[in-house]
Design a protein around this motif. Structure first.
Motif, PDB file in Angstrom:
ATOM      1  N   GLY A  72      26.020  32.140  50.105  1.00 45.87           N
ATOM      2  CA  GLY A  72      27.063  32.662  50.902  1.00 45.87           C
ATOM      3  C   GLY A  72      26.581  32.850  52.324  1.00 45.87           C
ATOM      4  N   GLY A  73      27.317  32.512  53.376  1.00 42.76           N
ATOM      5  CA  GLY A  73      26.943  33.044  54.708  1.00 42.76           C
ATOM      6  C   GLY A  73      26.402  31.939  55.538  1.00 42.76           C
ATOM      7  N   LEU A  99      18.132  38.904  48.198  1.00 43.09           N
ATOM      8  CA  LEU A  99      16.718  38.627  48.832  1.00 43.09           C
ATOM      9  C   LEU A  99      16.821  39.202  50.068  1.00 43.09           C
ATOM     10  CD1 LEU A  99      16.220  35.193  47.389  1.00 43.09           C
ATOM     11  CD2 LEU A  99      15.482  37.334  46.294  1.00 43.09           C
ATOM     12  N   VAL A 100      15.754  39.892  50.473  1.00 45.05           N
ATOM     13  CA  VAL A 100      15.571  40.430  51.820  1.00 45.05           C
ATOM     14  C   VAL A 100      14.311  39.363  52.159  1.00 45.05           C
ATOM     15  CG1 VAL A 100      14.775  41.978  53.510  1.00 45.05           C
ATOM     16  CG2 VAL A 100      16.324  42.596  51.678  1.00 45.05           C
ATOM     17  N   ALA A 147      14.926  39.590  59.888  1.00 43.06           N
ATOM     18  CA  ALA A 147      15.135  39.702  58.540  1.00 43.06           C
ATOM     19  C   ALA A 147      16.344  38.980  57.972  1.00 43.06           C
ATOM     20  CB  ALA A 147      14.706  40.942  57.792  1.00 43.06           C
ATOM     21  N   TYR A 148      16.442  38.372  57.132  1.00 43.01           N
ATOM     22  CA  TYR A 148      17.608  37.831  56.521  1.00 43.01           C
ATOM     23  C   TYR A 148      17.927  38.472  54.961  1.00 43.01           C
ATOM     24  CZ  TYR A 148      17.131  34.095  59.875  1.00 43.01           C
ATOM     25  OH  TYR A 148      17.092  33.509  60.947  1.00 43.01           O
ATOM     26  N   ASN A 149      19.226  38.971  54.954  1.00 40.40           N
ATOM     27  CA  ASN A 149      19.612  39.458  53.418  1.00 40.40           C
ATOM     28  C   ASN A 149      20.448  38.259  53.081  1.00 40.40           C
ATOM     29  OD1 ASN A 149      18.700  42.076  53.748  1.00 40.40           O
ATOM     30  ND2 ASN A 149      20.252  42.673  55.388  1.00 40.40           N
ATOM     31  N   VAL A 150      19.894  37.726  51.917  1.00 39.50           N
ATOM     32  CA  VAL A 150      20.487  36.465  51.541  1.00 39.50           C
ATOM     33  C   VAL A 150      21.126  36.783  49.929  1.00 39.50           C
ATOM     34  CG1 VAL A 150      20.097  34.140  50.629  1.00 39.50           C
ATOM     35  CG2 VAL A 150      18.873  34.940  52.639  1.00 39.50           C
ATOM     36  N   THR A 151      22.066  36.722  49.659  1.00 37.48           N
ATOM     37  CA  THR A 151      22.710  36.816  48.152  1.00 37.48           C
ATOM     38  C   THR A 151      22.922  35.608  47.593  1.00 37.48           C
ATOM     39  OG1 THR A 151      23.970  38.952  48.918  1.00 37.48           O
ATOM     40  CG2 THR A 151      24.477  37.778  46.934  1.00 37.48           C
ATOM     41  N   LEU A 156      19.852  25.871  49.106  1.00 34.58           N
ATOM     42  CA  LEU A 156      19.330  26.328  47.544  1.00 34.58           C
ATOM     43  C   LEU A 156      19.261  24.515  47.414  1.00 34.58           C
ATOM     44  CD1 LEU A 156      20.984  28.783  45.578  1.00 34.58           C
ATOM     45  CD2 LEU A 156      18.680  28.685  46.036  1.00 34.58           C
ATOM     46  N   GLU A 157      18.234  24.450  46.586  1.00 34.99           N
ATOM     47  CA  GLU A 157      17.806  22.909  46.011  1.00 34.99           C
ATOM     48  C   GLU A 157      17.519  23.026  44.667  1.00 34.99           C
ATOM     49  OE1 GLU A 157      14.748  20.903  48.178  1.00 34.99           O
ATOM     50  OE2 GLU A 157      16.015  20.731  49.994  1.00 34.99           O
TER      51      GLU A 157
END
Length: 95
Positions: free
Chosen positions: A34-35, A85-86, A64-68, A41-42
């Protein structure tokens, strides 16, 4: 490991494996992020995804990116799980 800011789009930055022990639709899982991130994502293989760079990244703008990542099965009701994930971006001399 930090991602260098000069990494080109389509560079793989993470591999994600998902598993659901159910059978049928309850065992089929899809993942998404999201975001608004410069990543996508593949699908890689059965139950695996690659997180790849989709567009240029710049450490001076975002360090840095905070990806959920959300995994959801096709059961009724659908069950889901999340992992965060950071992703740190390393500096490359731009001058």
């Amino acid at each position: 490991n930090p991602i260098p800011e000069d990494a080109v789009p389509s560079t793989v930055v993470a591999l994600i494996n998902v598993r659901d022990r159910d059978s049928g639709d309850n065992g089929e899982v899809s993942c998404n992020i999201g975001g608004d991130f410069p990543f996508r994502l593949e699908p890689s293989s059965a139950n695996a995804y690659k997180l790849v760079i989709a567009s240029a990244i710049d450490r001076e703008k975002v360090s840095a990116y905070n990806v959920t990542i959300t995994a959801r099965d096709r059961g009724i009701p659908a069950l889901s799980s999340r992992a965060a994930l950071v992703l740190e971006v390393s500096d490359v001399n731009d001058n």
